[in-house]
Design an enzyme around this catalytic site. Structure first.
Site, PDB file in Angstrom:
ATOM      1  N   SER A  60       0.828  -1.211   0.000  1.00 61.51           N
ATOM      2  CA  SER A  60       0.000   0.000   0.000  1.00 61.51           C
ATOM      3  C   SER A  60       0.861   1.259   0.000  1.00 61.51           C
ATOM      4  CB  SER A  60      -0.939   0.006   1.207  1.00 61.51           C
ATOM      5  OG  SER A  60      -0.221  -0.078   2.424  1.00 61.51           O
ATOM      6  N   GLY A  83       5.738  -7.976  12.481  1.00 67.79           N
ATOM      7  CA  GLY A  83       4.477  -8.612  12.119  1.00 67.79           C
ATOM      8  C   GLY A  83       3.432  -8.525  13.205  1.00 67.79           C
ATOM      9  N   ASP A 149      -3.629   0.836   9.306  1.00 68.89           N
ATOM     10  CA  ASP A 149      -3.708  -0.530   8.773  1.00 68.89           C
ATOM     11  C   ASP A 149      -2.669  -1.388   9.488  1.00 68.89           C
ATOM     12  OD1 ASP A 149      -4.595  -2.609   7.182  1.00 68.89           O
ATOM     13  OD2 ASP A 149      -3.268  -2.116   5.503  1.00 68.89           O
ATOM     14  N   HIS A 152      -4.425  -5.973  14.168  1.00 69.50           N
ATOM     15  CA  HIS A 152      -5.885  -6.047  14.229  1.00 69.50           C
ATOM     16  C   HIS A 152      -6.416  -6.575  15.553  1.00 69.50           C
ATOM     17  CE1 HIS A 152      -5.829  -4.643  10.309  1.00 69.50           C
ATOM     18  NE2 HIS A 152      -6.604  -5.501   9.677  1.00 69.50           N
ATOM     19  N   HIS A 177      -8.453   0.835   7.379  1.00 68.53           N
ATOM     20  CA  HIS A 177      -8.614  -0.332   6.510  1.00 68.53           C
ATOM     21  C   HIS A 177      -9.194  -1.513   7.286  1.00 68.53           C
ATOM     22  CE1 HIS A 177      -6.863  -3.464   3.574  1.00 68.53           C
ATOM     23  NE2 HIS A 177      -7.880  -2.838   2.999  1.00 68.53           N
TER      24      HIS A 177
END
Length: 219
Positions: A60, A83, A149, A152, A177
């Site tokens: 992105s 990560g 983004d 999560h 996002h």
């Protein structure tokens, strides 16, 4: 792959490089991200800086950099490059090719640098290697947009929102996002911070593109 966007920075070569970079953003949402960033960065009251939270390998980021380059703006992309939860061993999105043999841990920094080098965006994109919470502590200026983004989990998403939404200038935008109103479609934390932004009285929804939400700061 064909460009449908208006920016001269989004060349066929950059589209090819973005396509080859590991990542998870659908092409239509990436184009919407690019066009939104290009519009915000080209406004007369632009401060010439956009922030991305969650770099991964730079897929992105190519679209954001391509929007910034023609107007001599900068993109700051923030990531610890270890990560998120879903990228760790045993999880669905773990990629063994991105594991650093020295530490035995996921390390996406080198792959991100490769993407920016190949896309010729090293002078436009500034990679900030740090957790978003630490980076937010030293940040100190308004930006045209913040694109969230990152991780999560609820903790990660909340930290990204709390640390960075406040830096969006009036008239700028908060982009989030992976916003899925239906829990069957995806995880809830990005949707939860999207709801918080709308309830805050500072942001109103300007547009939606798949799971990408664009919220304009009004106060």
């Amino acid at each position: 792959m064909t460009s449908t966007s208006f920016s001269p920075g989004l060349s066929e070569n950059r589209l090819r490089i973005a396509d080859s970079a590991p990542g998870f953003m659908p092409l239509d949402e990436a184009h919407a991200l690019h066009d939104t960033a290009a519009t915000l960065l080209s406004k007369p009251d632009s401060v010439g800086i956009g922030v991305e939270i969650g770099t991964y390998c730079g897929k992105s980021t190519v679209f954001l950099g391509a929007a910034a380059e023609p107007v001599d703006a900068l993109i700051v992309t923030v990531d610890h490059h270890r990560g998120s939860e879903e990228h760790q061993p045993g999880w669905e999105y773990h990629d063994t090719e991105l594991v650093d043999p020295h530490s035995g841990l996921l390390d996406t920094a080198a792959r991100f640098r490769q993407t920016m080098f190949d896309a010729e965006l090293e002078s436009t994109v500034l990679g900030l290697l740090a957790p978003s919470t630490a980076a937010a502590r030293v940040w100190g200026r308004e930006v045209d947009f913040v694109f969230i983004d990152g991780g999560h989990s609820m903790e990660a998403a909340q930290n990204d929102y709390d640390g960075w939404a406040r830096w969006v200038r009036p008239g700028g935008a908060l982009l989030i996002h992976d916003v899925f109103p239906d829990p069957a479609d995806g995880g809830r934390p990005p949707y939860e911070i999207y709801c918080q932004a709308r309830a805050s009285g500072r942001f109103v929804e300007a547009s939606a593109h798949g799971s990408l939400r664009v919220l304009t700061r009004i106060a």
